[in-house]
Design a protein around this motif. Structure first.
Motif, short mmCIF file in Angstrom:
data_model
loop_
_atom_site.label_atom_id
_atom_site.label_comp_id
_atom_site.label_asym_id
_atom_site.label_seq_id
_atom_site.Cartn_x
_atom_site.Cartn_y
_atom_site.Cartn_z
N VAL A 1 0.84 -1.21 0.00
CA VAL A 1 0.00 0.00 0.00
C VAL A 1 0.87 1.25 0.00
N PHE A 2 1.98 1.21 0.74
CA PHE A 2 2.92 2.34 0.73
C PHE A 2 3.44 2.60 -0.68
N LYS A 3 3.83 1.54 -1.38
CA LYS A 3 4.32 1.69 -2.75
C LYS A 3 3.22 2.19 -3.68
N PHE A 4 2.00 1.67 -3.49
CA PHE A 4 0.89 2.13 -4.32
C PHE A 4 0.61 3.61 -4.09
N SER A 5 0.78 4.06 -2.86
CA SER A 5 0.51 5.47 -2.56
C SER A 5 1.43 6.40 -3.36
N LEU A 6 2.66 5.97 -3.60
CA LEU A 6 3.57 6.76 -4.43
C LEU A 6 3.06 6.84 -5.87
N LEU A 7 2.61 5.71 -6.38
CA LEU A 7 2.04 5.66 -7.72
C LEU A 7 0.77 6.50 -7.80
N TYR A 8 -0.02 6.45 -6.75
CA TYR A 8 -1.27 7.21 -6.67
C TYR A 8 -1.02 8.70 -6.92
N LEU A 9 -0.05 9.25 -6.21
CA LEU A 9 0.20 10.69 -6.35
C LEU A 9 0.80 11.01 -7.72
N PHE A 10 1.76 10.21 -8.15
CA PHE A 10 2.40 10.45 -9.44
C PHE A 10 1.38 10.42 -10.58
N LEU A 11 0.48 9.45 -10.56
CA LEU A 11 -0.50 9.32 -11.65
C LEU A 11 -1.56 10.40 -11.61
N HIS A 12 -1.91 10.88 -10.42
CA HIS A 12 -2.86 12.00 -10.36
C HIS A 12 -2.29 13.25 -11.04
N PHE A 13 -1.03 13.55 -10.70
CA PHE A 13 -0.44 14.75 -11.30
C PHE A 13 -0.11 14.53 -12.78
N SER A 14 0.18 13.30 -13.15
CA SER A 14 0.35 12.99 -14.57
C SER A 14 -0.96 13.20 -15.32
N ALA A 15 -2.08 12.86 -14.66
CA ALA A 15 -3.39 13.04 -15.28
C ALA A 15 -3.72 14.52 -15.46
N PHE A 16 -3.32 15.36 -14.50
CA PHE A 16 -3.49 16.82 -14.68
C PHE A 16 -2.75 17.27 -15.94
N LEU A 17 -1.53 16.77 -16.07
CA LEU A 17 -0.70 17.15 -17.21
C LEU A 17 -1.30 16.63 -18.52
N LEU A 18 -1.80 15.41 -18.50
CA LEU A 18 -2.43 14.83 -19.69
C LEU A 18 -3.64 15.64 -20.12
N GLU A 19 -4.45 16.08 -19.17
CA GLU A 19 -5.60 16.91 -19.49
C GLU A 19 -5.16 18.22 -20.15
N ALA A 20 -4.07 18.81 -19.65
CA ALA A 20 -3.57 20.06 -20.23
C ALA A 20 -3.12 19.84 -21.67
N VAL A 21 -2.45 18.71 -21.91
CA VAL A 21 -2.01 18.39 -23.28
C VAL A 21 -3.21 18.19 -24.19
N LEU A 22 -4.20 17.46 -23.72
CA LEU A 22 -5.40 17.21 -24.53
C LEU A 22 -6.12 18.51 -24.84
N LYS A 23 -6.18 19.41 -23.86
CA LYS A 23 -6.85 20.71 -24.07
C LYS A 23 -6.11 21.52 -25.14
N SER A 24 -4.77 21.40 -25.14
CA SER A 24 -4.01 22.14 -26.15
C SER A 24 -4.33 21.71 -27.56
N PHE A 25 -4.85 20.46 -27.69
CA PHE A 25 -5.28 19.95 -28.99
C PHE A 25 -6.80 20.02 -29.16
N GLY A 26 -7.43 20.74 -28.23
CA GLY A 26 -8.87 20.92 -28.32
C GLY A 26 -9.69 19.69 -27.96
N MET A 27 -9.09 18.78 -27.18
CA MET A 27 -9.80 17.52 -26.87
C MET A 27 -10.11 17.34 -25.39
N GLY A 28 -9.44 18.05 -24.50
CA GLY A 28 -9.61 17.78 -23.08
C GLY A 28 -10.65 18.67 -22.44
N GLY A 29 -10.79 18.50 -21.13
CA GLY A 29 -11.70 19.35 -20.35
C GLY A 29 -13.16 18.98 -20.55
N TRP A 30 -13.97 19.78 -19.88
CA TRP A 30 -15.41 19.51 -19.93
C TRP A 30 -16.09 20.37 -21.01
#
Length: 318
Positions: free
Chosen positions: A289-318
């Motif tokens: 669970v400790f190891k998963f918690s590291l992945l948890y945080l990394f992937l959340h912030f990676s997802a923020f970044l992915l949304e920003a990239v998608l928005k730059s191509f007009g595909m992300g966001g609501w």
């Protein structure tokens, strides 16, 4: 505590050996693994902000935020040299191992603190520089010098220090704080206690030997297991709420749902166990669970970044 500390980290040298310091020892003082998390979350905070920043300014901002994080690490190692000397996972650090003098760590930490704050203020804006300065102060004085050795709530309140970097990145770009910056802060702030308490469950003897009032030491492991479950439940709505702001979107939300389901399942598994079960398998569940918690945080912030990239191509966001 004060007597032990005076004999340890306030002296001209500490301890266990007298080896000569190399470049790697001074790098180790900056806690590069912790610095990598600071750099990544600060970079995400800067890149997902609504105000575009020139790549060179982005690089300089992240460089000085990293130096500020390193300064905090060096000052923390200076102050904590006495307990680092006792704990298995920290006794090989440069000061307790005798390769770096405590005064050198103090000087390096203070110099990098001043340099990073001043240069970030010049590279980005005064608000970002002041926020970085407050973050260093909070980590070194509020957490390391006060909370860590005085209360089992040390990691709860002290976790704020590690939660500031994405907010600093956001302020570098915008000059102000918004709900998105606050939610990124809260995501790390609420994540920190269950992350560290999972570690404390299988490293409890270290904290006991060092006299650090971690929750496992003061209230026992059963109480710690209860706290992990409660904080993980409270973390989930914070993480999901960010998905409905300008930095979120359906991709982030889908990833967050899966990650929170996984973290909640892990916290539930930890909560169900007693110490006999944990000791029988050498705390395998707690470690996973400790190891998963590291992945948890990394992937959340990676997802923020992915949304920003998608928005730059007009595909992300609501």
């Amino acid at each position: 505590m004060s007597d032990i500390h005076a004999n340890g980290s306030l002296g001209t040298g500490t301890a266990a050996g007298t080896g000569e310091a190399g470049f790697g020892d001074y790098v180790a003082l900056l806690k590069p693994r912790v610095m990598s998390l600071v750099v990544f979350t600060a970079l995400v905070g800067l890149l997902v902000a609504p105000v575009p920043v020139h790549p060179f300014i982005t690089f300089t901002c992240i460089l000085f935020i990293a130096l500020g994080g390193g300064a905090s690490g060096a000052l923390n190692m200076w102050w904590d040299a006495d307990i680092d000397q006792v704990m298995r996972r920290t006794k090989g650090r440069p000061i307790p191992a005798g390769r770096v003098q405590a005064g050198e760590a103090l000087g390096l930490g203070l110099a990098l603190s001043g340099l990073s704050v001043m240069m970030l203020a010049l590279a980005a804006n005064v608000a970002a520089g002041l926020l970085l300065g407050f973050t260093i102060f909070f980590y070194v004085v509020i957490y390391s010098m006060w909370l860590k050795r005085s209360t089992p709530q040390n990691i709860v309140i002290g976790g704020a220090a590690g939660a500031f970097p994405p907010m600093i990145g956001w302020v570098c770009a915008t000059g102000s704080v918004s709900v998105e910056a606050v939610l990124m802060f809260l995501l790390i702030f609420m994540w920190t206690p269950p992350h560290f308490w999972a570690l404390a469950l299988f490293m409890n003897s270290d904290y006991e030997a060092a006299g650090v009032p971690m929750l496992t030491v003061t209230h026992g492991k059963r109480s710690t297991r209860n706290h992990i479950l409660v904080y993980t439940i409270l973390l989930a709505p914070v993480a999901l709420a960010a998905g409905f702001t300008s930095i979120g979107g359906p991709v982030y939300l889908a990833i967050s749902v899966l990650l929170n389901a996984g973290f909640l399942w892990g916290a539930w598994r930890i909560w169900r166990r007693d110490e006999a079960q944990a000791e029988a398998d050498k705390y395998a569940t707690e470690k996973s669970v400790f190891k998963f918690s590291l992945l948890y945080l990394f992937l959340h912030f990676s997802a923020f970044l992915l949304e920003a990239v998608l928005k730059s191509f007009g595909m992300g966001g609501w």
